[in-house]
Design an enzyme around this catalytic site. Structure first.
Site, PDB file in Angstrom:
ATOM      1  CB  ALA A 109      -0.886  -0.008   1.246  1.00 37.43           C
TER       2      ALA A 109
ATOM      3  N   GLY B 141       0.799  -5.258   0.569  1.00 37.50           N
ATOM      4  CA  GLY B 141      -0.248  -5.427  -0.448  1.00 37.50           C
ATOM      5  C   GLY B 141       0.258  -6.119  -1.710  1.00 37.50           C
TER       6      GLY B 141
ATOM      7  CD  GLU C 228      -2.253  -7.789   2.309  1.00 36.43           C
ATOM      8  OE1 GLU C 228      -2.010  -6.647   1.843  1.00 36.43           O
ATOM      9  OE2 GLU C 228      -2.820  -7.969   3.394  1.00 36.43           O
TER      10      GLU C 228
ATOM     11  CD  GLU D 175       1.273  -5.636   5.692  1.00 35.33           C
ATOM     12  OE1 GLU D 175       2.005  -6.536   6.188  1.00 35.33           O
ATOM     13  OE2 GLU D 175       0.696  -5.765   4.604  1.00 35.33           O
TER      14      GLU D 175
END
Ligand code: COA
Length: 258
Positions: A64, A107, A110, A130
């Site tokens: 992200a 992300g 992910e 994270e």
């Protein structure tokens, strides 16, 4: 004119290639996430034979865009957006292959987990770091990573933020194949093209049976399989495949994708 942050190429062999193209670290900004969502919806509406998702050579995607982070309100919008986009990607009823070179973090990891299969270059590095920002995976990582590598390894990776090199990623089942960097794209495109020539409607049924089965009980999953097995016999390709086998032996059928 500036280039789009996510590129879509529809190739003549039926393979669609999605390339993350957002500057030097390929951060999954809100614009990138929106583009991934839009492309996933477009591919579902106008289906290719198979899909490859890739990023940069040194960085697949750095996660992200941290510069968009703020408080809980921004977090709610960010997590809702990325979940919706990755669910749309995961739901494309075709085989979706991630071709991962370099860092696939947060992300990025992910996003690769929302694909059906991960081919990684020897230089790939995966991780859910994270926690080092004082937060947790918000793009499906706690759920998809634990289903992929098991709950204890997923907890260890999410709680330490430790990065995983390609060989370990392969060992723990996070990467499905490791190939030399120079061969990554040919291997991913080759596998995707092979699938695109196959019985794509039944491939979609196999994907659906596995995905739906994984989110329910074994008994219900087995029931889903029975229904979708029957469904596969409604395709032309099942008739073509069986006839070809009986007349010419295995692996010679020329499927039509219908
Ligand atoms: N979001 C926003 N900006 C990011 C970013 C991200 N996820 N990852 C890196 N950047 C920025 C850095 O702040 C830096 O900005 P600057 O040039 O203005 O200083 C620039 O991209 C280059 O990053 P840098 O760390 O210097 O590059 P590197 O090549 O040494 O390392 C990474 C690359 C991807 C390994 C490293 O940047 C990293 O670990 N990024 C964060 C990954 C992460 O925590 N992801 C989860 C997000 S929830």
């Amino acid at each position: 004119m500036t280039e789009p942050v996510v590129l879509l190429e529809r190739r003549a062999d039926g393979v669609a290639v999605i390339t993350l193209n957002n500057g030097k670290v390929n951060a999954l900004s809100s614009a990138v996430v929106a583009a991934v969502h839009e492309i996933a919806d477009d591919l579902t509406a106008n289906l290719p034979g198979a899909v490859v998702v890739t990023g940069g050579d040194r960085i697949f995607a750095a996660g992200a865009d941290i510069s968009e982070f703020g408080g809980p309100e921004e977090a709610a919008a960010i997590t809702a957006r990325i979940h919706a986009a990755l669910d749309a990607l995961a739901a494309i009823p075709r085989f979706v292959i991630a071709a991962v070179s370099g860092y696939a973090l947060g992300g990025g990891c992910e996003l690769s987990l929302a694909c059906d299969y991960r081919i990684a270059s020897e230089r790939a590095v995966f991780g859910q770091p994270e926690i080092l920002l004082g937060t947790i995976p918000g793009g499906g990582g706690t759920q998809r990573l634990s289903r992929q590598v098991g709950p204890s390894r997923a907890k260890e990776l999410s709680i330490t933020g430790r990065l995983v090199m390609a060989d370990e990623a392969f060992r723990i089942g996070l990467a499905d194949e490791i190939v030399p960097s120079a061969e990554l794209h040919d291997r991913a495109l080759g596998l995707a093209a092979e699938c695109a020539r196959g019985a794509v409607l039944s491939q979609a049924l196999a994907k659906q049976a596995i995905d739906r089965g994984l989110s329910t009980s074994l008994a219900e999953g087995l029931q889903i399989e029975q229904e979708l097995f029957v469904e596969s016999f409604r395709t032309d390709d099942s008739q073509i495949g069986v006839k070809s086998f009986l007349e010419h032996g295995p692996g010679k059928a020329e499927f039509t994708g219908t």
